[in-house]
Design an enzyme around this catalytic site. Sequence first.
Site, mmCIF file in Angstrom:
data_model
loop_
_atom_site.group_PDB
_atom_site.id
_atom_site.type_symbol
_atom_site.label_atom_id
_atom_site.label_comp_id
_atom_site.label_asym_id
_atom_site.label_seq_id
_atom_site.Cartn_x
_atom_site.Cartn_y
_atom_site.Cartn_z
ATOM 1 N N HIS A 155 0.842 -1.220 0.000
ATOM 2 C CA HIS A 155 0.000 0.000 0.000
ATOM 3 C C HIS A 155 0.870 1.261 0.000
ATOM 4 O O HIS A 155 0.440 2.303 0.481
ATOM 5 C CB HIS A 155 -0.941 0.040 1.211
ATOM 6 C CG HIS A 155 -1.679 -1.249 1.450
ATOM 7 N ND1 HIS A 155 -2.932 -1.492 0.945
ATOM 8 C CD2 HIS A 155 -1.320 -2.376 2.115
ATOM 9 C CE1 HIS A 155 -3.322 -2.714 1.307
ATOM 10 N NE2 HIS A 155 -2.357 -3.262 2.005
ATOM 11 N N SER A 276 15.606 21.224 -16.690
ATOM 12 C CA SER A 276 14.430 22.052 -16.953
ATOM 13 C C SER A 276 14.884 23.317 -17.661
ATOM 14 O O SER A 276 15.955 23.844 -17.389
ATOM 15 C CB SER A 276 13.750 22.394 -15.630
ATOM 16 O OG SER A 276 13.057 23.626 -15.739
ATOM 17 N N LYS A 282 16.821 21.739 -11.437
ATOM 18 C CA LYS A 282 16.116 20.483 -11.681
ATOM 19 C C LYS A 282 16.940 19.417 -12.383
ATOM 20 O O LYS A 282 17.737 19.695 -13.262
ATOM 21 C CB LYS A 282 14.862 20.748 -12.539
ATOM 22 C CG LYS A 282 13.761 21.523 -11.851
ATOM 23 C CD LYS A 282 13.015 20.718 -10.795
ATOM 24 C CE LYS A 282 12.312 19.522 -11.336
ATOM 25 N NZ LYS A 282 10.954 19.802 -11.798
ATOM 26 N N GLU A 289 9.888 8.518 -17.070
ATOM 27 C CA GLU A 289 8.523 9.035 -17.267
ATOM 28 C C GLU A 289 8.007 8.716 -18.668
ATOM 29 O O GLU A 289 6.852 8.336 -18.855
ATOM 30 C CB GLU A 289 8.499 10.546 -17.058
ATOM 31 C CG GLU A 289 8.747 10.968 -15.620
ATOM 32 C CD GLU A 289 8.972 12.468 -15.535
ATOM 33 O OE1 GLU A 289 7.983 13.199 -15.472
ATOM 34 O OE2 GLU A 289 10.143 12.897 -15.558
#
Length: 469
Positions: A155, A276, A282, A289
């Site tokens: 979970h 970025s 970043k 992704e």
Amino acid sequence: MKLWGGRFTKPTNQLVDEYTASINFDKKLAKYDIQGSLAHVEMLKECRIIPATDADQITEGLHTVLLKIESGEAELSEEHEDIHMNVEKLLIEEVGAVGGKLHTGRSRNDQVALDMRLYLREQLIEIIQLVVSVQQSLHTQAKLNLDTVMPGYTHLQRAQPVLFGHHMMAYVFMFQRDVERLTDSWKRVNKSPLGAGALAGTTFPIDRQFVAEKLGFDGICENSLDAVSDRDFVVEFLSNASLISTHLSRLCEELVQWSSAEFSFIELDDAFSTGSSMMPQKKNPDVAELVRGKTGRVFGHLVGMLTTLKGLPLAYNKDMQEDKEGMFDTVETLKGALGLFAPMIETMQVKKENMYEAVRKDFSNATDLADYLVEKGMPFRESHAVVGQVVLHCINGNKYLLDLTLKEFKSFSETIESDIFEKLNPEAVVNARDVAGGTARNRVEEQIEKAVELFQSSSEWVRKHGENI
Ligand code: ARG
């Protein structure tokens, strides 16, 4: 004039040509189409269906056509609809009217089914190798992380500590099932449909086995109607690809989480991360992704193909031309992801300290305290409740189990002795799971050894099947 123009009285509407043509994408099949034609013409010669001199001319012409297509010299046109008719047209330009004998005893319907199978089996070999290389990169990380204790989750809540190596090996076995599915699908892909003709077979005394053997097939499709209308092998591949994508995507999700500041369990190598355009600080896990994102198109192609097939009467229908783009795109998408994954996993930095810290600051050793009480004779259900109380006590006092004194432990159960501190330390907790498949170090080592055998048999399979095609 179209190759099939005989019964027509006027040229095709140009929009129809554009709409029905597949040459823009099936030109990918040129190599396989010609490979199939070379075997077919040799069989026509062998069976004395066409004169040997004609066959030899056609063979030579086909080689030239292939060279010209590969060099970009040959012009492929929508007017000739697909790769099959473009090749035939180019062949006739090359060797003259005798080129028209190539299509004896054959139809584009068995030809296209053949091309798809030739293409797919070659891709299967490459994809299996790529999956194995991903497995090997996970295996390498597993070997490096036999002492790395991390929180195991259910979970997405910390549950029980596991070795990071154990976690890596979970994916190795997951991808093993993919390898097995792909190798199993081989026996359904590697059959020759050639000789089925348009749908019913042919009046010429062809030798289907001869062609099948020439092309390295394990046998022939047994029924001509099924041979030309079967695209199950495409669906099966898309389904296998969907599961592989699912597996990659689950791992991607973990990589994305683990590389966040909140987890900070790993850092992906700079070469496999991106920045970025606005925020200078970043470092993004874009590859993970995007692999996760591309799962959508792979599933889409599977559903698309199933839907295309579901209402089709036997045998060939033009709808089936829709089998190509989805399959080609899936192959490219999958190879792209798998090719990136192996080096991305291999170069990732594992932040062992942070993982350990996360284990120390949680209650993932609570089950072990309950098991300890069970060993002292308490029924598990009771010990579960007692430990629940201990945990509550800790939460209220802002402590973890290992911060308690023996006196505090004893206030919950007199049976607790000082050996509890040893039992609750994370390494002991991990190593206590000493069952086959468990997370104890020696059990993870067993998995690592087992995987070496699996890799060997995969390589052996690839060697054996790759050399016949
Ligand atoms: N371009 C077609 C396809 O990809 C080849 C087979 C066409 N056969 C036919 N009879 N129209 O499916």
